[in-house]
Design a protein around this motif. Structure first.
Motif, PDB file in Angstrom:
ATOM      1  N   TYR A 127      -4.028   4.746  35.303  1.00 14.14           N
ATOM      2  CA  TYR A 127      -5.275   5.348  35.766  1.00 14.14           C
ATOM      3  C   TYR A 127      -6.214   4.293  36.327  1.00 14.14           C
ATOM      4  N   GLU A 128      -6.314   3.164  35.642  1.00 15.72           N
ATOM      5  CA  GLU A 128      -7.221   2.102  36.079  1.00 15.72           C
ATOM      6  C   GLU A 128      -6.859   1.611  37.480  1.00 15.72           C
ATOM      7  N   GLU A 129      -5.574   1.435  37.713  1.00 18.65           N
ATOM      8  CA  GLU A 129      -5.109   0.985  39.028  1.00 18.65           C
ATOM      9  C   GLU A 129      -5.370   2.049  40.087  1.00 18.65           C
ATOM     10  N   ALA A 130      -5.109   3.305  39.744  1.00 21.95           N
ATOM     11  CA  ALA A 130      -5.313   4.398  40.698  1.00 21.95           C
ATOM     12  C   ALA A 130      -6.791   4.557  41.032  1.00 21.95           C
ATOM     13  N   HIS A 131      -7.645   4.466  40.022  1.00 23.35           N
ATOM     14  CA  HIS A 131      -9.088   4.583  40.226  1.00 23.35           C
ATOM     15  C   HIS A 131      -9.580   3.490  41.173  1.00 23.35           C
ATOM     16  N   LYS A 132      -9.150   2.266  40.920  1.00 23.50           N
ATOM     17  CA  LYS A 132      -9.548   1.130  41.753  1.00 23.50           C
ATOM     18  C   LYS A 132      -9.029   1.281  43.179  1.00 23.50           C
ATOM     19  N   THR A 133      -7.779   1.686  43.314  1.00 21.17           N
ATOM     20  CA  THR A 133      -7.166   1.845  44.639  1.00 21.17           C
ATOM     21  C   THR A 133      -7.864   2.931  45.445  1.00 21.17           C
ATOM     22  N   ASN A 134      -8.141   4.056  44.796  1.00 21.70           N
ATOM     23  CA  ASN A 134      -8.795   5.161  45.492  1.00 21.70           C
ATOM     24  C   ASN A 134     -10.200   4.763  45.960  1.00 21.70           C
ATOM     25  N   LYS A 135     -10.877   3.999  45.143  1.00 24.16           N
ATOM     26  CA  LYS A 135     -12.226   3.550  45.489  1.00 24.16           C
ATOM     27  C   LYS A 135     -12.200   2.572  46.655  1.00 24.16           C
ATOM     28  N   GLU A 136     -11.193   1.726  46.682  1.00 21.18           N
ATOM     29  CA  GLU A 136     -11.063   0.751  47.766  1.00 21.18           C
ATOM     30  C   GLU A 136     -10.726   1.424  49.090  1.00 21.18           C
ATOM     31  N   ILE A 137      -9.880   2.447  49.042  1.00 20.49           N
ATOM     32  CA  ILE A 137      -9.391   3.074  50.278  1.00 20.49           C
ATOM     33  C   ILE A 137     -10.257   4.242  50.741  1.00 20.49           C
ATOM     34  N   LEU A 138     -10.625   5.132  49.819  1.00 25.65           N
ATOM     35  CA  LEU A 138     -11.402   6.316  50.196  1.00 25.65           C
ATOM     36  C   LEU A 138     -12.887   6.206  49.832  1.00 25.65           C
ATOM     37  N   GLU A 139     -13.245   5.096  49.206  1.00 26.03           N
ATOM     38  CA  GLU A 139     -14.639   4.834  48.812  1.00 26.03           C
ATOM     39  C   GLU A 139     -15.164   5.815  47.773  1.00 26.03           C
ATOM     40  N   ARG A 140     -14.271   6.302  46.933  1.00 24.58           N
ATOM     41  CA  ARG A 140     -14.675   7.128  45.799  1.00 24.58           C
ATOM     42  C   ARG A 140     -13.647   6.954  44.681  1.00 24.58           C
ATOM     43  N   GLY A 141     -14.113   7.085  43.454  1.00 26.90           N
ATOM     44  CA  GLY A 141     -13.237   6.895  42.319  1.00 26.90           C
ATOM     45  C   GLY A 141     -12.319   8.080  42.088  1.00 26.90           C
ATOM     46  N   LEU A 142     -11.653   8.051  40.949  1.00 30.48           N
ATOM     47  CA  LEU A 142     -10.694   9.089  40.591  1.00 30.48           C
ATOM     48  C   LEU A 142     -11.025   9.580  39.187  1.00 30.48           C
ATOM     49  N   SER A 143     -11.231  10.876  39.039  1.00 28.26           N
ATOM     50  CA  SER A 143     -11.575  11.415  37.729  1.00 28.26           C
ATOM     51  C   SER A 143     -10.355  11.456  36.824  1.00 28.26           C
ATOM     52  N   LYS A 144     -10.602  11.444  35.523  1.00 24.67           N
ATOM     53  CA  LYS A 144      -9.508  11.547  34.563  1.00 24.67           C
ATOM     54  C   LYS A 144      -8.801  12.901  34.693  1.00 24.67           C
ATOM     55  N   GLN A 145      -9.568  13.926  35.030  1.00 31.14           N
ATOM     56  CA  GLN A 145      -8.985  15.265  35.202  1.00 31.14           C
ATOM     57  C   GLN A 145      -7.977  15.271  36.348  1.00 31.14           C
ATOM     58  N   THR A 146      -8.347  14.622  37.460  1.00 32.19           N
ATOM     59  CA  THR A 146      -7.422  14.540  38.595  1.00 32.19           C
ATOM     60  C   THR A 146      -6.209  13.696  38.247  1.00 32.19           C
ATOM     61  N   SER A 152       0.849  13.082  38.614  1.00 37.10           N
ATOM     62  CA  SER A 152       2.318  13.069  38.588  1.00 37.10           C
ATOM     63  C   SER A 152       2.895  14.253  39.358  1.00 37.10           C
ATOM     64  N   LYS A 153       2.224  15.392  39.304  1.00 36.71           N
ATOM     65  CA  LYS A 153       2.693  16.570  40.045  1.00 36.71           C
ATOM     66  C   LYS A 153       2.420  16.415  41.543  1.00 36.71           C
ATOM     67  N   ILE A 154       1.269  15.826  41.888  1.00 36.08           N
ATOM     68  CA  ILE A 154       0.970  15.553  43.300  1.00 36.08           C
ATOM     69  C   ILE A 154       2.028  14.610  43.872  1.00 36.08           C
ATOM     70  N   ARG A 155       2.361  13.571  43.109  1.00 34.62           N
ATOM     71  CA  ARG A 155       3.364  12.590  43.543  1.00 34.62           C
ATOM     72  C   ARG A 155       4.735  13.243  43.698  1.00 34.62           C
ATOM     73  N   GLU A 156       5.096  14.082  42.752  1.00 33.34           N
ATOM     74  CA  GLU A 156       6.395  14.752  42.811  1.00 33.34           C
ATOM     75  C   GLU A 156       6.544  15.581  44.083  1.00 33.34           C
ATOM     76  N   PRO A 172      -6.832  12.558  45.769  1.00 30.68           N
ATOM     77  CA  PRO A 172      -6.692  11.100  45.891  1.00 30.68           C
ATOM     78  C   PRO A 172      -5.856  10.701  47.099  1.00 30.68           C
ATOM     79  N   CYS A 173      -5.982   9.456  47.500  1.00 32.23           N
ATOM     80  CA  CYS A 173      -5.176   8.948  48.613  1.00 32.23           C
ATOM     81  C   CYS A 173      -3.732   8.748  48.147  1.00 32.23           C
TER      82      CYS A 173
END
Length: 241
Positions: free
Chosen positions: A93-112, A117-121, A83-84
């Motif tokens: 998740y809903e906000e992240a999915h929407k944001t990723n789609k707006e910026i990278l033009e693809r959604g975000l899976s629930k698995q990702t 939280s670990k990516i952010r850390e 994700p971006c």
């Protein structure tokens, strides 16, 4: 020489450190910061988490594209679309999915989203402590298994056949493989560390030791930089020069 392999687990981060003299250590860390502090004396720390994040454009990170191509159809799907940075810092998740789609033009899976939280850390840690990227490097267990064995793994790491397949690869390369896995299984609960976490972390540490001895390979060769000046590359090593 000392190599550390790190994989995310339910209780934080599971680390396997091995030395070229055969000595080894296992430890669980609550944070990446604590992990890096304890292993400041190591020569390399390979971690299975994205380091460096895109914040624009629909193209994925080059390291992920090249790793997926290297592994082929069978195991390529194990390299998930990262994700971006903006999505990583979203609270839901809903906000992240929407944001990723707006910026990278693809959604975000629930698995990702489950590991966001670990990516952010790790992103917060490396962005605020740029010196750590000289030692803390992104890697990927499936890429390492490919390089160490000469071929992608046939089975999923989550099934018994996949676990046996990967352990057999490591057993041929590192004499303490069975001892480490047995110790980890006997001393940590599965709700803390799963078998595949143990295998992946050990694989990364072995790959790191081979890299220190014979040299690392990086994907891509030409370093791609994110807008925080963090390099986006996947390190691994072959078992032979």
């Amino acid at each position: 020489m000392k190599s550390v392999g790190v994989d995310g687990c339910k209780s934080g981060w599971f680390a396997v450190s091995i030395y070229d003299n055969g000595k080894w250590e296992l430890q669980i860390f609550k944070s990446a910061r604590d992990l890096h502090k304890i292993y400041a004396d190591s020569d390399i720390i390979l971690i299975d988490i994205p380091i460096g994040l895109k914040d624009s454009g629909k193209e994925e990170r080059l390291c992920d594209l090249k790793a997926r191509k290297l592994l082929g159809h069978g195991r390529g799907s194990s390299v998930f679309p990262v994700p971006c940075r903006q999505a990583v810092y979203c609270k839901t998740y809903e906000e992240a999915h929407k944001t990723n789609k707006e910026i990278l033009e693809r959604g975000l899976s629930k698995q990702t989203w489950g590991i966001v939280s670990k990516i952010r850390e790790v992103d917060e840690f490396v962005v605020n402590n740029e010196f750590v990227v000289g030692k803390l490097k992104e890697s990927h267990p499936e890429v390492c298994f490919y390089a160490l064995s000469g071929q992608p793994m046939k089975y999923s790491k989550k099934c018994k056949e996949g676990a046996d397949e990967r352990i057999n690869v490591l057993r041929k390369l590192y004499r303490n493989t069975d001892e480490i896995i047995k110790y980890a299984l006997n001393n940590y609960k599965r709700k803390e560390v799963a078998l595949d976490d143990i295998i992946d972390a050990l694989c990364l540490s072995i790959s790191g030791l081979y890299g220190l001895e014979n040299g690392f390979v990086v994907l891509p060769e030409c370093r791609e930089i994110d807008n925080k000046n963090i390099g986006m590359q996947i390190l691994f090593a072959y078992s032979k020069e």
